[in-house]
Design a protein around this motif. Structure first.
Motif, PDB file in Angstrom:
ATOM      1  N   SER A 381       6.880  42.025  25.408  1.00 34.17           N
ATOM      2  CA  SER A 381       5.716  41.719  24.567  1.00 34.17           C
ATOM      3  C   SER A 381       5.749  42.535  23.281  1.00 34.17           C
ATOM      4  O   SER A 381       5.491  42.010  22.184  1.00 34.17           O
ATOM      5  CB  SER A 381       4.425  41.993  25.333  1.00 34.17           C
ATOM      6  N   ILE A 382       6.070  43.823  23.414  1.00 28.87           N
ATOM      7  CA  ILE A 382       6.156  44.699  22.239  1.00 28.87           C
ATOM      8  C   ILE A 382       7.198  44.167  21.259  1.00 28.87           C
ATOM      9  O   ILE A 382       6.963  44.073  20.057  1.00 28.87           O
ATOM     10  CB  ILE A 382       6.485  46.141  22.673  1.00 28.87           C
ATOM     11  N   TYR A 383       8.362  43.805  21.779  1.00 27.11           N
ATOM     12  CA  TYR A 383       9.452  43.299  20.931  1.00 27.11           C
ATOM     13  C   TYR A 383       9.097  41.936  20.343  1.00 27.11           C
ATOM     14  O   TYR A 383       9.277  41.698  19.141  1.00 27.11           O
ATOM     15  CB  TYR A 383      10.728  43.191  21.767  1.00 27.11           C
ATOM     16  N   TYR A 384       8.593  41.047  21.173  1.00 21.98           N
ATOM     17  CA  TYR A 384       8.290  39.677  20.755  1.00 21.98           C
ATOM     18  C   TYR A 384       7.229  39.638  19.657  1.00 21.98           C
ATOM     19  O   TYR A 384       7.407  38.976  18.635  1.00 21.98           O
ATOM     20  CB  TYR A 384       7.809  38.891  21.967  1.00 21.98           C
ATOM     21  N   HIS A 385       6.156  40.357  19.847  1.00 18.37           N
ATOM     22  CA  HIS A 385       5.048  40.285  18.893  1.00 18.37           C
ATOM     23  C   HIS A 385       5.298  41.137  17.650  1.00 18.37           C
ATOM     24  O   HIS A 385       4.737  40.851  16.595  1.00 18.37           O
ATOM     25  CB  HIS A 385       3.743  40.683  19.582  1.00 18.37           C
ATOM     26  N   LYS A 386       6.138  42.152  17.772  1.00 23.16           N
ATOM     27  CA  LYS A 386       6.499  42.901  16.570  1.00 23.16           C
ATOM     28  C   LYS A 386       7.354  42.037  15.654  1.00 23.16           C
ATOM     29  O   LYS A 386       7.154  42.007  14.442  1.00 23.16           O
ATOM     30  CB  LYS A 386       7.271  44.170  16.939  1.00 23.16           C
ATOM     31  N   THR A 387       8.309  41.308  16.204  1.00 25.16           N
ATOM     32  CA  THR A 387       9.137  40.412  15.412  1.00 25.16           C
ATOM     33  C   THR A 387       8.288  39.339  14.750  1.00 25.16           C
ATOM     34  O   THR A 387       8.451  39.012  13.584  1.00 25.16           O
ATOM     35  CB  THR A 387      10.202  39.739  16.310  1.00 25.16           C
ATOM     36  N   GLN A 388       7.324  38.808  15.505  1.00 22.45           N
ATOM     37  CA  GLN A 388       6.434  37.785  14.981  1.00 22.45           C
ATOM     38  C   GLN A 388       5.619  38.313  13.807  1.00 22.45           C
ATOM     39  O   GLN A 388       5.355  37.613  12.844  1.00 22.45           O
ATOM     40  CB  GLN A 388       5.502  37.310  16.097  1.00 22.45           C
ATOM     41  N   ARG A 389       5.264  39.598  13.877  1.00 22.87           N
ATOM     42  CA  ARG A 389       4.418  40.196  12.861  1.00 22.87           C
ATOM     43  C   ARG A 389       5.115  40.229  11.512  1.00 22.87           C
ATOM     44  O   ARG A 389       4.496  40.119  10.466  1.00 22.87           O
ATOM     45  CB  ARG A 389       4.069  41.620  13.299  1.00 22.87           C
ATOM     46  N   TYR A 390       6.450  40.415  11.540  1.00 19.23           N
ATOM     47  CA  TYR A 390       7.177  40.555  10.279  1.00 19.23           C
ATOM     48  C   TYR A 390       7.788  39.248   9.782  1.00 19.23           C
ATOM     49  O   TYR A 390       8.484  39.228   8.769  1.00 19.23           O
ATOM     50  CB  TYR A 390       8.268  41.608  10.438  1.00 19.23           C
ATOM     51  N   GLN A 391       7.546  38.161  10.502  1.00 16.82           N
ATOM     52  CA  GLN A 391       8.114  36.888  10.077  1.00 16.82           C
ATOM     53  C   GLN A 391       7.223  36.219   9.049  1.00 16.82           C
ATOM     54  O   GLN A 391       6.009  36.390   9.035  1.00 16.82           O
ATOM     55  CB  GLN A 391       8.288  35.950  11.279  1.00 16.82           C
ATOM     56  N   THR A 392       7.820  35.448   8.181  1.00 17.82           N
ATOM     57  CA  THR A 392       7.085  34.647   7.213  1.00 17.82           C
ATOM     58  C   THR A 392       7.565  33.214   7.320  1.00 17.82           C
ATOM     59  O   THR A 392       8.676  32.954   7.823  1.00 17.82           O
ATOM     60  CB  THR A 392       7.342  35.147   5.772  1.00 17.82           C
ATOM     61  N   PRO A 393       6.762  32.235   6.889  1.00 23.69           N
ATOM     62  CA  PRO A 393       7.206  30.851   6.969  1.00 23.69           C
ATOM     63  C   PRO A 393       8.514  30.591   6.251  1.00 23.69           C
ATOM     64  O   PRO A 393       9.351  29.831   6.693  1.00 23.69           O
ATOM     65  CB  PRO A 393       6.041  30.100   6.296  1.00 23.69           C
ATOM     66  N   SER A 394       8.727  31.277   5.118  1.00 25.04           N
ATOM     67  CA  SER A 394       9.967  31.074   4.360  1.00 25.04           C
ATOM     68  C   SER A 394      11.174  31.531   5.155  1.00 25.04           C
ATOM     69  O   SER A 394      12.230  30.900   5.161  1.00 25.04           O
ATOM     70  CB  SER A 394       9.899  31.822   3.024  1.00 25.04           C
ATOM     71  N   ASN A 395      11.029  32.678   5.879  1.00 26.25           N
ATOM     72  CA  ASN A 395      12.137  33.160   6.710  1.00 26.25           C
ATOM     73  C   ASN A 395      12.416  32.214   7.853  1.00 26.25           C
ATOM     74  O   ASN A 395      13.539  32.063   8.311  1.00 26.25           O
ATOM     75  CB  ASN A 395      11.809  34.556   7.257  1.00 26.25           C
TER      76      ASN A 395
END
Length: 398
Positions: A381-395
């Motif tokens: 959960s820590i890994y999954y949601h941290k990655t999600q936090r830094y994602q943008t639609p363009s990426n």
């Protein structure tokens, strides 16, 4: 529409911690093969390796269900779960023996619901890490002027959180799990932000007390009898650890057979399903003896390398994690694994006294696997949601 769904699936798989999942899958395979090999001794008519596989499947479901929730939501419900499992621990002490609360191997530590047995103390290991992480994160968030006094307050809060479940578990005569709690507290203290002016004397005092107890057992057992009321005959497990061959027909039987099994495996082992040394319940706490006998020194080294890779990966996650709650949980989980690994392997080779502590991810047991996979779920959960936090639609569209 189809393109959007494909992008969502791609994003989901990208946010998974594949290194962690690969290492856990490797340990799962090792566990099932080793337990199946342990069955070759003919102790049981059932093949516990099949059950272990099912435990892992259910454990994986638990882990992925937890992963869906963000660490913030997990943290929110920590104390509710903490209270529920303390009630379950209390129930084992006050409820009479029955089909639901049976005595297994001389201990009333399980709830049995049909074919499923649940050991609350195993899950409490993970819950106490969550609770301590919550305490540390909340204390540091609302402490604006750190001082000697505020650090002592944090230690007091940590003691309050751990005191009740530790007392319930001690009353079950489960010293091994109590020692795991102490290892978890030690790991959490290191990353809690408490000054080393407190930690160094604290750890130093713990070492002095522990050394004094060991020396008293070795040379002056009557001191423990006079101070703590511990009878000399109650130290049989310690005596059998120090001199197992003198007690080989009693308390030292498991250890002498374990040493014989591991020693006879030599460099490459006797081969899969070719174990010859009889060790009762060798698929549980003494599973490392099976590894040593059938896969030899090289097989044991391979297992240790996988454990090392797992610990190093978790350490890396803790080092790069910025959120104190997340960091503290990962460090607490590392402390749990490290203590289990060192204690379990140490007791099979006479390095440490024998305790009822399983080898994580390898020993047979539903509660052990499910609790460990619960912790893995939090880390996912820590890994999954941290990655999600830094994602943008363009990426996401690249």
């Amino acid at each position: 529409m189809a393109s959007s769904r494909q992008q969502t699936q791609k994003s989901f798989f990208r946010r998974l911690d594949w290194r962690l999942l690969t290492l856990i899958a490797t340990l799962c395979l090792m566990s099932i093969l080793t337990i199946h090999s342990a069955m070759s001794g003919g102790q049981y008519s059932a093949d516990f390796s099949i059950r272990q596989g099912l435990y892992y499947v259910f454990g994986a479901i638990i882990a992925f269900m937890i992963m869906v929730f963000s660490p913030k939501k997990i943290r929110k419900y920590t104390y509710i779960v903490y209270i529920i499992f303390n009630v379950l621990l209390l129930g084992l002490l006050v409820l009479p023996e029955s089909s639901i609360t049976p005595i297994i191997n001389g201990a009333k530590s399980w709830y049995r619901l049909g074919p499923i047995s649940i050991q609350p103390s195993e899950f409490m290991k993970i819950i106490i890490i969550l609770a301590l992480a919550n305490v540390v994160a909340r204390h540091n968030r609302f402490t604006f002027n750190k001082s000697f006094e505020t650090d002592l307050k944090l230690i007091f809060k940590m003691i309050i959180v751990t005191l009740l479940p530790m007392a319930f578990i001690l009353l079950q005569n489960d010293l091994g799990t109590t020692l795991v709690f102490l290892a978890i507290i030690a790991g959490v203290l290191i990353v809690s932000g408490i000054t080393w002016k407190i930690l160094v004397p604290l750890f130093g005092s713990a070492i002095v007390v522990g050394t004094s107890i060991i020396l008293s057992i070795l040379f002056k057992p009557e001191i423990l009898e006079n101070i703590a009321g511990i009878k000399t005959y109650q130290l049989g497990r310690v005596n059998s650890w120090l001199d197992p061959y003198t007690y080989s027909s009693g308390d030292g039987f498991h250890l002498t057979e374990s040493l014989k099994a591991i020693g006879s495996g030599q460099l490459v082992g006797k081969g899969f399903n070719n174990g010859e040394v009889y060790i009762p319940e060798n698929h549980t706490d003494f599973i490392f003896s099976v590894v040593g006998e059938e896969f030899g020194f090289l097989g044991a080294v391979v297992l240790l390398i996988v454990f090392l890779l797992l610990l190093l990966h978790l350490m890396r996650l803790a080092l790069i994690e910025e959120d104190l709650f997340n960091k503290t949980f990962i460090v607490g989980y590392i402390s749990l694994l490290l203590f289990h690994i060192v204690q379990n392997i140490g007791m099979t080779i006479q390095l440490l006294p024998i305790t009822g502590i399983p080898l994580p991810f390898i020993s047979y047991g539903g509660s052990s696997i499910w609790s460990l996979m619960t912790g893995i779920g939090v880390i996912l959960s820590i890994y999954y949601h941290k990655t999600q936090r830094y994602q943008t639609p363009s990426n996401d569209l690249k």
